[in-house]
Structures are given as C-alpha cells and as structure tokens.
Design an enzyme around this catalytic site. Structure first.
Site, PDB file in Angstrom:
ATOM      1  N   ARG A  44       3.948  48.436  52.862  1.00 30.21           N
ATOM      2  CA  ARG A  44       3.487  48.718  54.224  1.00 30.21           C
ATOM      3  C   ARG A  44       3.424  49.836  54.679  1.00 30.21           C
ATOM      4  NH1 ARG A  44       7.273  45.461  58.411  1.00 30.21           N
ATOM      5  NH2 ARG A  44       8.747  47.319  57.974  1.00 30.21           N
TER       6      ARG A  44
ATOM      7  N   HIS B 251      -0.893  35.030  54.949  1.00 32.58           N
ATOM      8  CA  HIS B 251       0.687  35.120  55.074  1.00 32.58           C
ATOM      9  C   HIS B 251       1.152  34.904  56.529  1.00 32.58           C
ATOM     10  CE1 HIS B 251       4.714  36.638  54.728  1.00 32.58           C
ATOM     11  NE2 HIS B 251       4.593  37.802  55.290  1.00 32.58           N
TER      12      HIS B 251
ATOM     13  N   ASP C 254       8.578  35.417  50.179  1.00 32.16           N
ATOM     14  CA  ASP C 254       8.914  36.313  50.781  1.00 32.16           C
ATOM     15  C   ASP C 254      10.296  36.372  50.428  1.00 32.16           C
ATOM     16  OD1 ASP C 254       9.906  38.003  52.913  1.00 32.16           O
ATOM     17  OD2 ASP C 254       8.024  37.401  54.138  1.00 32.16           O
TER      18      ASP C 254
ATOM     19  N   ASP D  91       2.316  43.234  60.428  1.00 32.07           N
ATOM     20  CA  ASP D  91       2.585  41.921  61.431  1.00 32.07           C
ATOM     21  C   ASP D  91       1.788  41.707  62.442  1.00 32.07           C
ATOM     22  OD1 ASP D  91       4.836  41.715  59.601  1.00 32.07           O
ATOM     23  OD2 ASP D  91       6.280  42.427  61.178  1.00 32.07           O
TER      24      ASP D  91
ATOM     25  N   GLU E 218       9.510  52.167  55.589  1.00 33.49           N
ATOM     26  CA  GLU E 218       8.947  53.390  56.557  1.00 33.49           C
ATOM     27  C   GLU E 218      10.227  54.533  56.332  1.00 33.49           C
ATOM     28  OE1 GLU E 218       6.692  50.144  57.337  1.00 33.49           O
ATOM     29  OE2 GLU E 218       8.922  49.964  57.615  1.00 33.49           O
TER      30      GLU E 218
ATOM     31  N   ASP F  96       8.119  46.262  51.051  1.00 32.55           N
ATOM     32  CA  ASP F  96       8.112  46.142  52.685  1.00 32.55           C
ATOM     33  C   ASP F  96       9.274  46.869  53.189  1.00 32.55           C
ATOM     34  OD1 ASP F  96       7.303  45.244  54.900  1.00 32.55           O
ATOM     35  OD2 ASP F  96       8.317  43.216  54.843  1.00 32.55           O
TER      36      ASP F  96
END
Length: 898
Positions: free
Chosen positions: A561, A635, A365, A577, A482, A479
């Site tokens: 994502r 994860h 990460d 998540d 959006e 990630d």
C-alpha cells in the site's frame, strides 16, 4: 520566539534602510550575536504581477510587520485561494555562487550567504555539485559540507556514468548573486527550469527551491487525489505517507516527488527530487512551483526526454526498472475482509467456478490470523489452512494472504516467537531513549521492524520461510506499512523536540508528522524515523520480495500500500481504501495512470470499491474497467454487502464474465507489455498524451487510456449511461467488441472489427451494460489466447492473432513468452520472442498452437486463404474483416488472395 525553538529573535529598526537581528540562546548558553541585514524592498522591487508572486511566508503566517521584517513585500489581495500577501521582491538576498572546480562526477562550487536568512539554524555555506549523467539527464545536489545529513539510497539501482558534454540536450546557466540556475533545451532554447525567480533557502529543517515551469501541463507529484493534469491555481501537495482513504486535499499512502511537463509541441521533460523527508509542493499559475522539504539534501534530477515516454525511461534509469511479474498475477484476484473461515473461503472459490467466472488467486485478509497476529493462523477457524491452499493449487489457482509489519508485543514471553526472537536479534525500531517503540495496530500494542537493518531482513526472511513451510502461500500482501499506528507516535507519547515539532510542518493530516504513525525521534539503523518514514514501505517491500525469492526460487509477488520511488522493482501497488461510488471509479483511472508514470506498472484499485455498498450497475462497470487495470483484484470491507461476481443477477454475471474473458484472451499481449516495461521501461497502461504528444486533444484526457500503443480503452464512468462520447486520435481504429456465445462458431473472443476512420475527433459510441468499448489501432497485431477459468489452463489453449491493417496494408506486433514464473528468464535467455515469425526459439515455444487469425482492413472478400502453403477451408469474411480458424504451430505464413 523562533518557531520550534527556545531562541528569542530581537528585531530593532536602527535605520529606515536596514533591519538588524540578534538571535539569543536562553539560559546557560552564551549569547550568539549575529547581525543580519535585510534591505527593505523599494516600491519598484515589489511591482510583481499577482500570478508571479513567490511566498515569503511558507513557514508560518506573517503579519505585515513580520513580512517586512524579512525584507519582503506585503500586498493583500481579495482572492482565495490566491497569490500570497507576503512575497519576495526582485533579487531578494540569497547565496553567492563561487567558482567551479572539476570533480570525478562533474563540477562543484561553493554557495555562501553573507548574512543569515530568517530561518532558524540556517546553513551559511553549501556545496553545489552539477553532474551531466548522460545526454538527456542533468543531476544537481546541494548539501551542507560541514554536516552529515541523510541522503536517500534507492535499493537495486546502479549509479549512472558521466555523459559526453558534446551530446547533451541541455544547457545550464547560472546567476551568481543571488544564486540561481536556468536549464534550457538546446534544440529550441526553451527554458525547462528557472530557479532565479525566488531565493534558495537551506536551513537544518527547511529547504526551499522555486522554479518556473515550461507549461501548465504538469502531471505526477503523487500520491494524491487529483486530475491527471494538476491544478496550478495556488494549490499545494504534501508528500508524507499516511494511512488515509483516498479523497481530495490530503496526503495519501505514497510519496513520489516527480513530475512530467508536456511542452505543448510534442516535447516533454521531467524533474525528480530524491528526498524522503516531509515535502510540500506549491503550484501556482505563473506557471511555477516551489519545493519545500523538512530535511535531507536537495538532490535534483532533470530529464530532457525529448518525448514523454523517454522522460519516464530516463526517470526509471534512476529509480530502477519494474519487476517482471509472474504470469498468474495478471489473472483475476478475489479478496474480502470477512472470509472468516477456511470453509467460507472455499465456498467463494466454488461459487466462482460454478458460475464459470475466471479466478486465478484467492486471498484472505487478517481473518486468518490468530488474535490478528501475523505469522500465525487461527487453530479453530483456519486450522486446515495448509490443506485449503493445496486444494487451490490442485485447481491451478494461487493463494495470497495479508502480512502487516506490526508485531504484537503483549503475548506471554516464549509464546510468540516473532516478537521474542525479534527482541533477541534487536530488529525493532527504538524510541529516543533506546527502548523498543510500541505503537498500536490490529493486534493491539505492537513493535515495528526496522527494515533498514540488515539483521531485520534476515529475521523477516526466517519467519516468512517458517510460515511458508506450513502454509505455502504464493505471494504476500504488505498493508499498514506507511507505517500506520492507531496512536500518535507511541503508547508512551513522544518527546518534545525539534523532530516532533519542527519549525515548519507541511499540511499533513493531523497537523503533526507523528499523527497516525511513529515518533519522528524514533531510532532506526540508518537514521531517525523523521528522515526514513516515507521509505518504510519501500524497505519492507524490498525485504519481502527478497524473502519470497529466496524461499520459492520463482518470481515473487508482493502487493504494497505504501510506496516511494523504486518500489516498482519489488512490488505491485494498489490504491487503498477506495469507496464504492462512481466518483472513485473515475478516480481509479487517474491513480493507475499516475503510478504508471512512477515506474509501478502493476497497479490497480479495489474493483467495485472497498468502502460502502456497491450496486449491481456500478460493480458491472467497475469489473469492465478493472479488466483493464494491469492488476485486477475485487476487494471488499467487512461490514459491506457482498460483491463477488456470482452474487449478482444473471445479466450482470454475464457482463462480468464477458469482461474477464476478454481480459484473459488478451493476457499474452499484456504479459508482453510487462516484458517491455521490465527490460525497456515502457509503460503498460498509459495516458493518451504518452502516445500522441503532438495532439492537443490528448494532453488532458484522463477518462480513457491505452494498453501499450495498440489498445484504446473507453470505459463507462457514470451511472445510467448507455452511450459514450470517446475521443479517437487520428487514424483508423477497429472495435474490439464481443459478439455471440459460441467460440468456434461466432468467434466470441474476436472483435466485430468495425472500423472508425478518425481525423482526431470525439465519437458517440454505444455502451450498453454488457459492453466496454475497446479499439485496436491500425498497424498493430495483438497476440491473444482462448481464455479459461485460470491462467494455468488458458496457457495451454490455442493462440489467436488480431490484425489491424493500416491504410497501406501493413501491421506489426510481437509476443514475449516463457514459463511464466522462472527467475530472470529474459536475462538467462530462457524465453521466446516472436515478431510473428520467431526471431529467437527454444523449448519455451514447444506445443504453442495458433488457433486462428483475424485481419481488420481487408477491403474485399478473398478468393481463398493459404496457411503454410495449404488452402484453409474454414474462414469467413465480413465487411473489412477476414476470420480464419485453423490450428498451426506458431511458425507460420498466412496469405489471402483477393
């Protein structure tokens, strides 16, 4: 005052029958007087059953007087959720349809309103175009001919050709005034869509279209925390990509405005609204739904199937077929936010290998990055990152790290090239005043690349190439796309405008479109962020996929994502998540199956959960289920207890190892399913209704699922359960349970082969903690391979076949095989396709060895077995199951003599 506007609405009741409306512009502008007649509905026109009411006040809450001012009916009901109190009467005034004329793609007509609607900035003249794309797909668009509005173009998709009208599966009829259309299935005259039930509305920032539904069995309309069959009891779903952990009644990371309807007799159809603006869909038990979009055009596709799998294939012909993943990406992936150094990361890999647990891909990460800035690595904690990656490669493993889109903007000039060069090349999204918009993400103040700009894609390619020359990553994890921001709009706020405060805002988290993201007035190459927000993840995935392909010259692996229709061409998706609890374990199946319908077969949830502490039992059950996610990654979040498989007790480790070995043994079969997804738009993980559309028991099942048409997976989803009630569709099913500990002596990776003869019934199955119930369907052959700790090693092992004979004694199967990562191996004819005798051969098959064969459904013990003309000495027979162990090249004939 009109919502989101400074105009004043003056309403005067001049007569009982008519209402007259003046729209007055304020200060320094000439008054524009429009006389609008809204007939007051009669009592008869307001006699509408509660379940058939269509809301006349979606844009805002209306009083009785305000409702009647619109010419609508008002009748309160003591139900919540329930029917609207303000609803349209029969034949509410709308657009009038003009005559059709031919176009290059179909036929077109003009829609006109005699009087304006109650919406601000409504459009009085529209252009309707109807295109019969092919026999099973109808395409309609409704646009404003006087204004250029944003229209979505999905990258990588070739436009469809026009169909022969004589072959089409549908008919379409029109209601001329008020305008509406009805689509019917030609074979049985079933109504697929009926938009005459409520008026079409089209204003600058409000588009509305309602339709009846053919049944209550509706799936799709993601990404949301829902059941597989959507709840039609006056629910609403919002499409607005948002950084939001999965839970009910909120908009999540992706937007997929597509639904599929089971018509209850094996038929199915689908509908897709190609629109990237904020959308809300209202579902009601009529059954019916209403689309409301805040911009763009109405770009509608209707897919006639006639079966569920055909609907998905037709949908993917519009949005693009999924990519072919690299073989290694189907192995087990391990990640955590909190592997703080290279040595910590190395220890994880070493512990996995010492525990003899398969691991193909190690991840990091954002811990690796210097000051959380992408395209850097920390010189102290990750100074030997390049060397670590090479060590993993020598083990036969792969390595992936995270790459967020936000580019830190606060480093001293000349010290952070991604931002300095991005400024010079003008690649960042700008605010309404033309300056670089600054938000805030993990590194602090950040700029956001505009991936709709071709120069941005070149800049992105350059910096990935530069980083890859130092750290040879095998894939990238995109990630926060959006895009997410920790401030509303920007660090400087957003202007007060109709884009930031539109007349209508769907029910989004934060109540404003710019909540948790960028200003809607932000400027991108193609349009405003108001129009492009939902496309951000798709455009980043496209740019990242292209960059990796150019750099590596092998199949790219990208994990995103955020998502939008078409992303399956370029990226895998994970479900964000999720919490470490049993509810989210159950939800993960629904999410995986939804994305399968959306053309994203390479999908999975964070195994054992991301948020909160897991338990040993939960993690074992999640590893068992995760072994059948198409994409499998464990994860974990930074503050949580460790959940790597090796941290648990020996029995738990053995159960997890067993589940992973089962997955790895099935990878040739899974890889073949992805080949069919890539070339034929088949689904990989699929709901039972896709395979058994005429079985009513399968229509709503969402706690079991299939791999292709051959394997039925029935996981344990509740705490403390050691028995499982599972549905087996009609036919014979053979248990694929593991037995024993020695591969050669007891055939560890082969099933017992216990048959279940089902008439379509629920059975109570044993499900101890070390077991996941998997069944092979009669008439199918499943190619398998002896597992290993990596796919690099397992691909060198012998193959095995699991054969499940039908009652008639036949079975069929196939296998696609290539080198696992070359670009366009199928298109370039560099592959082998085997239907248990090769029908296409080249060097890709060299050295592949068949190590054994299992046949279920052999009703009596054979006297002897012959392989390629020679007797096989090493075979066993148990009830209904013959097992032969031998080593043959994959060109073979096997016989058994009863």
């Amino acid at each position: 005052r009109l919502p989101g506007s400074s105009s004043v609405l003056l309403v005067t009741n001049l007569a009982q029958e008519r209402l007259f409306v003046n729209v007055i512009k304020p200060q320094n502008s000439s008054q524009v007087k429009r006389v609008v007649e809204f007939p007051l509905p009669s009592v008869h026109e307001c006699i509408v059953s509660p379940g058939s009411r269509f809301d006349c006040g979606r844009d805002r809450l209306l009083s009785r007087a305000e409702c009647e001012d619109r010419g609508c009916c008002f009748s309160p009901l003591p139900l919540s959720p329930g029917p609207p109190w303000c609803f349209y009467p029969h034949m509410y005034p709308g657009y009038r349809l003009g005559p059709f004329s031919p176009t290059e793609r179909g036929q077109a007509a003009t829609l006109t309103r005699e009087t304006p609607s109650y919406l601000p900035k409504d459009v009085s003249t529209l252009s309707l175009e109807v295109m019969e794309l092919n026999a099973d797909c109808l395409h309609l668009t409704v646009k404003d001919p006087s204004s250029q509005r944003y229209e979505v173009q999905i990258p990588g998709v070739v436009p469809q050709s026009k169909a022969d009208a004589a072959e089409v599966l549908y008919t379409i009829q029109y209601q001329h005034n008020p305008f509406g259309f009805i689509v019917q299935r030609k074979s049985n005259r079933r109504v697929i869509m009926d938009t005459t039930v409520a008026p079409l509305l089209f204003a600058d920032q409000y588009l509305q279209l309602s339709t009846m539904l053919a049944s209550t069995l509706v799936s799709g309309l993601g990404e949301h925390y829902t059941t597989l069959i959507l709840d039609l009891n006056w629910t609403s779903l919002t499409f607005w990509n948002r950084d939001m952990a999965p839970h009910a009644d909120v908009n999540l990371y992706g937007s997929h405005p597509f639904y599929i309807v089971q018509e209850e007799d094996g038929f199915a159809h689908g509908v897709f609204l190609l629109n990237s603006n904020a959308i809300e869909v209202m579902l009601q038990p009529t059954p019916a739904l209403t689309w409301v979009s805040t911009g763009g055009i109405l770009d509608l596709y209707i897919f006639l199937g006639p079966d569920p799998q055909s609907v998905i294939r037709q949908y993917l012909q519009i949005i693009g077929y999924p990519m072919m993943p690299p073989y290694w990406s189907l192995g087990f992936h391990l990640c955590r936010w909190g592997y703080t150094t290279t040595n910590a990361t190395r220890r994880v890999v070493q512990h996995m290998h010492e525990a003899n647990i398969p691991l193909d891909v190690q991840w990091n990460d954002l811990d690796y990055a210097s000051e959380r800035r992408v395209f850097t690595f920390d010189p102290l904690r990750f100074g030997d990152l390049p060397e670590m990656v090479e060590e993993f490669h020598k083990r036969g493993m792969k390595y992936i790290l995270i790459l967020d889109p936000g580019i830190s903007s606060t480093s001293p000039p000349g010290t952070y090239p991604p931002f300095d060069d991005g400024l010079r090349r003008d690649v960042f999204i700008k605010n309404a005043t033309g300056h670089v918009l600054i938000g805030k993400v993990w590194p602090g103040p950040t700029a956001f690349p505009d991936f709709t700009n071709p120069e941005t894609r070149v800049w992105w390619d350059d910096f990935i190439k530069n980083f890859h020359s130092k750290v040879p990553v095998d894939g990238l994890w995109i990630d926060m796309n959006e895009p997410a921001s920790f401030v509303q709009g920007s660090v400087d706020g957003c202007p007060d405008s109709d884009l930031e405060n539109p007349p209508y805002t769907p029910r989004v988290v934060g109540r404003q479109l710019n909540s948790g993201t960028l200003c809607m007035s932000a400027q991108q190459k193609l349009s405003t962020h108001y129009n492009l927000h939902n496309l951000y993840g798709l455009t980043e995935a496209y740019a990242t996929h292209r960059a990796l392909m150019n750099i590596q010259q092998t199949r790219p692996f990208v994990l995103s994502r955020s998502s939008f229709p078409g992303i399956g061409q370029f990226s895998a998706v994970w479900t964000g998540d999720v919490r470490s609890d049993w509810e989210q374990l159950r939800y993960s199946i629904l999410a995986v199956l939804q994305f399968s319908l959306f053309g994203v077969p390479l999908v999975g949830a964070d195994v054992c959960g991301f948020g909160g502490n897991t338990t040993e039992e939960l993690c074992v059950r999640w590893m068992q289920l995760g072994a059948f996610y198409p994409f499998m990654r464990n994860h974990n979040d930074k503050p949580n207890a460790p959940q790597e498989p090796y941290v648990f007790g020996q029995k738990a480790q053995a159960a997890m190892r067993s589940a992973l070995n089962l997955r790895y043994s099935l990878l040739p079969f899974l890889y073949t399913l992805f080949h069919h997804a890539h070339t034929s738009a088949d689904t990989v993980a699929r709901p039972l209704f896709m395979e058994f559309p005429t079985d009513p028991n399968c229509w709503t099942i969402d706690h079991q699922f299939l791999w292709g048409s051959s394997l039925l997976i029935s996981p344990v989803l509740d705490e403390g359960v050691v028995e499982l009630v599972a549905y087996l569709p009609p036919g014979t099913w053979y248990s694929l349970q593991n037995v024993g500990n020695s591969f050669l002596l007891t055939c560890l990776y082969f099933p017992k082969g216990q048959p279940f003869y089902s008439n379509g019934q629920y059975l109570l199955l044993p499900a101890p903690l070390d077991t996941i119930n998997v069944h092979v369907r009669e008439g199918h052959i499943v190619p398998r391979q002896e597992p290993a700790l990596t796919t690099t090693a397992s691909r060198l092992n012998p193959f095995f076949l699991t054969v499940a004979l039908s009652a008639g004694g036949w079975a069929w199967g196939d296998m696609f095989w290539d080198d696992g990562d070359s670009l366009d191996s199928f298109e370039m004819q560099k592959y082998c396709y085997v239907v248990f005798i090769p029908i296409k051969l080249n060097g890709a098959l060299d050295g592949l060895v068949l190590g054994g064969l299992q046949v279920f459904g052999v009703l009596s013990a054979p006297r002897y077995v012959i392989a390629n003309g020679e007797k096989v000495q090493d075979y066993t027979y148990h009830t209904d199951t013959m097992v032969s162990l031998f080593r043959l090249l994959l060109l073979f004939t096997v016989q058994w003599i009863l």
